[in-house]
Design an enzyme around this catalytic site. Structure first.
Site, PDB file in Angstrom:
ATOM      1  N   VAL A  16      -2.892   3.831   2.221  1.00 38.12           N
ATOM      2  CA  VAL A  16      -4.189   3.509   2.725  1.00 38.12           C
ATOM      3  C   VAL A  16      -4.217   4.116   4.264  1.00 38.12           C
ATOM      4  CG1 VAL A  16      -5.532   1.545   3.525  1.00 38.12           C
ATOM      5  CG2 VAL A  16      -4.426   1.080   1.451  1.00 38.12           C
ATOM      6  N   ASP A  34       4.281   3.958  12.145  1.00 36.24           N
ATOM      7  CA  ASP A  34       4.960   3.572  10.959  1.00 36.24           C
ATOM      8  C   ASP A  34       6.549   2.949  11.534  1.00 36.24           C
ATOM      9  OD1 ASP A  34       4.268   3.616   7.542  1.00 36.24           O
ATOM     10  OD2 ASP A  34       6.252   3.114   8.367  1.00 36.24           O
ATOM     11  N   ARG A  39       9.509   8.148   6.885  1.00 35.71           N
ATOM     12  CA  ARG A  39       8.160   8.574   6.520  1.00 35.71           C
ATOM     13  C   ARG A  39       7.597   9.358   7.603  1.00 35.71           C
ATOM     14  NH1 ARG A  39       4.209   9.641   3.143  1.00 35.71           N
ATOM     15  NH2 ARG A  39       2.215   8.503   3.628  1.00 35.71           N
ATOM     16  N   THR A  85       0.055  -6.252   1.695  1.00 38.56           N
ATOM     17  CA  THR A  85       0.046  -7.670   1.575  1.00 38.56           C
ATOM     18  C   THR A  85       0.584  -7.997   0.205  1.00 38.56           C
ATOM     19  OG1 THR A  85      -2.431  -7.311   1.259  1.00 38.56           O
ATOM     20  CG2 THR A  85      -1.790  -8.075   3.483  1.00 38.56           C
ATOM     21  N   THR A 120      -5.786  -6.236   2.594  1.00 46.11           N
ATOM     22  CA  THR A 120      -6.438  -7.170   1.536  1.00 46.11           C
ATOM     23  C   THR A 120      -5.723  -8.810   2.097  1.00 46.11           C
ATOM     24  OG1 THR A 120      -6.696  -5.871  -0.197  1.00 46.11           O
ATOM     25  CG2 THR A 120      -6.903  -8.294  -0.744  1.00 46.11           C
ATOM     26  N   CYS A 260      -3.030  -4.193  -6.165  1.00 43.27           N
ATOM     27  CA  CYS A 260      -4.434  -4.523  -5.973  1.00 43.27           C
ATOM     28  C   CYS A 260      -4.769  -5.527  -6.834  1.00 43.27           C
ATOM     29  CB  CYS A 260      -5.419  -3.338  -5.795  1.00 43.27           C
ATOM     30  SG  CYS A 260      -5.125  -2.373  -4.244  1.00 43.27           S
ATOM     31  N   ARG A 331       4.898   0.392  -7.377  1.00 47.45           N
ATOM     32  CA  ARG A 331       4.868  -1.114  -6.858  1.00 47.45           C
ATOM     33  C   ARG A 331       4.199  -1.858  -7.805  1.00 47.45           C
ATOM     34  NH1 ARG A 331       2.153  -0.533  -1.067  1.00 47.45           N
ATOM     35  NH2 ARG A 331       1.051   0.949  -2.089  1.00 47.45           N
TER      36      ARG A 331
END
Length: 420
Positions: A16, A34, A39, A85, A120, A260, A331
């Site tokens: 995202v 981050d 990364r 989240t 979210t 999600c 994930r």
């Protein structure tokens, strides 16, 4: 309103955050922050392991820099938090990434700053959970010294058509004036336009029900597949026939994982239960979808028995471990449920996935990916429909007794034994 003097910090550079940082970095001074130094090092080299952003696009974001140091974002005046989240082992919201990022931002928060959340959450989370952390760490007062916005992410990992700028963005703010600022900010990069919600709570609720709706629709067709299996009817054939009606929704049965659809409903049910309401329909859909991996494995074992195959110590090939096709994200992949159930029967399972990172799969699931497909498999189970599997000669992997189970209705029906 003058946006040219805005300095933006994007907190969290995953699926995202990075695409968002790149788009803002084309127009505004932007810092991608981050806590993962690896990364940051990767991005500084112009590479993105998530494959969401091409190296050429990274170069176009000439106002974008990257850092793990809070000092490098203290001059920013808009902070956009895009951390994950997840849920815990008890399927309750795990807000620790959100809380920790809010705590970090509170250390650099100044008067007039705006903190926008994209993660979210359940309705009310921004004001009930995040704002108190921001106030406590900064000593500032909400809606007097600093403000908040909420603009739910709508990234579809692996989708190169519906990219961040091409999906309408819901926006909101903690005051009418801030709502307008947030809306104009996103409108400056989102070519598909924006929709300004009337409050933070409405925007939060809108996001979480998007995935609840999809989860329930998939649960419906998954339940249909369980019923039609008992009736000896091919589910896909039924769906294709029903789909000739103009308003029939084209959902297919399958494994519902990812960060999600398989997670977000629990955020809404958690809040509903906290308010004293038992959300029966949403949780029922979750139970159906969470059980599909085990159902597939048991069906494969039954088909193996029907063909006279030995179960214990037999060798099975599983094609795919990522949570969806043409995407490296592992994930909350429900393919692992198929793997776990098969191994519980004493079966030796080879997992082959050209998209997945072998080290990540080993760390997350304790599974060693095979680099090449072997031979003499008692069964082949397609769990993820990667494009690379289109060129796979499934018949070359089969013997007379080999079971082929196609979760995604991907292979030619004449080449398989069963599908969902």
């Amino acid at each position: 309103m003058n946006l040219t003097d805005k300095k933006i910090a994007i907190i969290g550079l995953g699926y995202v955050g990075l695409p968002l940082a790149v788009e803002f970095g084309k127009k505004y001074t932007t810092v991608g922050f981050d806590i993962n130094q690896n990364r940051i090092d990767e991005l500084l080299e112009g590479k993105d392991a998530t494959l969401e952003v091409e190296p050429a696009d990274l170069k176009l974001a000439d106002k974008l820099s990257f850092s793990t140091n809070l000092e490098d974002i203290k001059e920013c005046n808009i902070y956009i938090i895009t951390v994950p989240t997840p849920i815990d082992k008890n399927k309750r919201p795990d807000l620790s990434p959100l809380e920790k990022s809010s705590e970090s931002i509170s250390k650099v928060l100044k008067k007039g700053d705006i903190v926008i959340y994209e993660s979210t959450v359940f309705p009310g989370c921004t004001e009930e959970v995040c704002v108190p952390i921001l106030e406590a760490g900064s000593g500032l007062t909400f809606n007097k010294d600093f403000y908040c916005g909420y603009s739910p992410e709508r990234i579809n990992p692996g989708d190169k058509v519906h990219t961040v700028t091409k999906i309408m963005k819901v926006t909101s703010g903690s005051t009418p004036e801030i709502a307008e600022v947030v809306d104009q900010l996103y409108k400056s990069i989102i070519t598909a336009g924006t929709y300004k919600a009337e409050s933070l709570k409405v925007a939060e609720a809108a996001k979480v029900i998007e995935n609840c709706q999809r989860d329930l629709n998939i649960a419906f067709v998954n339940e249909l597949s369980l019923i039609f299996e008992k009736l000896d009817i091919d589910t896909l054939s039924v769906l294709e026939a029903a789909g000739t009606k103009w308003n029939f929704l084209p959902f297919r049965p399958g494994l519902v994982g990812g960060h999600c659809i398989g997670v977000d409903p629990y955020y809404l049910t958690y809040k509903a239960e906290e308010m004293g309401y038992n959300p029966q329909v949403i949780l029922s859909g979750r139970r159906i979808n969470d059980a599909m991996g085990a159902h597939v494995a048991k069906k494969v074992v039954k088909l193996m028995i029907d063909k006279g195959q030995k179960i214990k110590n037999s060798k099975v090939l599983m094609l795919g471990i990522t949570f969806k096709e043409n995407c490296p994200d592992i994930r909350n992949s429900k393919a692992i449920d198929v793997y776990t159930e098969l191994t519980d029967f004493g079966i030796d399972v080879d997992v082959y996935d050209p998209w997945a990172n072998a080290a990540e799969v080993k760390h997350e699931y304790g599974v060693d990916l095979v680099q090449e497909i072997g031979t003499d498999y008692a069964a082949v189970v397609l769990t993820v429909s990667h494009d690379q599997f289109k060129s796979l000669d499934i018949n070359s992997l089969k013997s007379e007794k080999t079971v082929v189970f196609d979760i995604k209705a991907f292979f030619d029906v004449d080449s398989i034994d069963a599908r969902l």
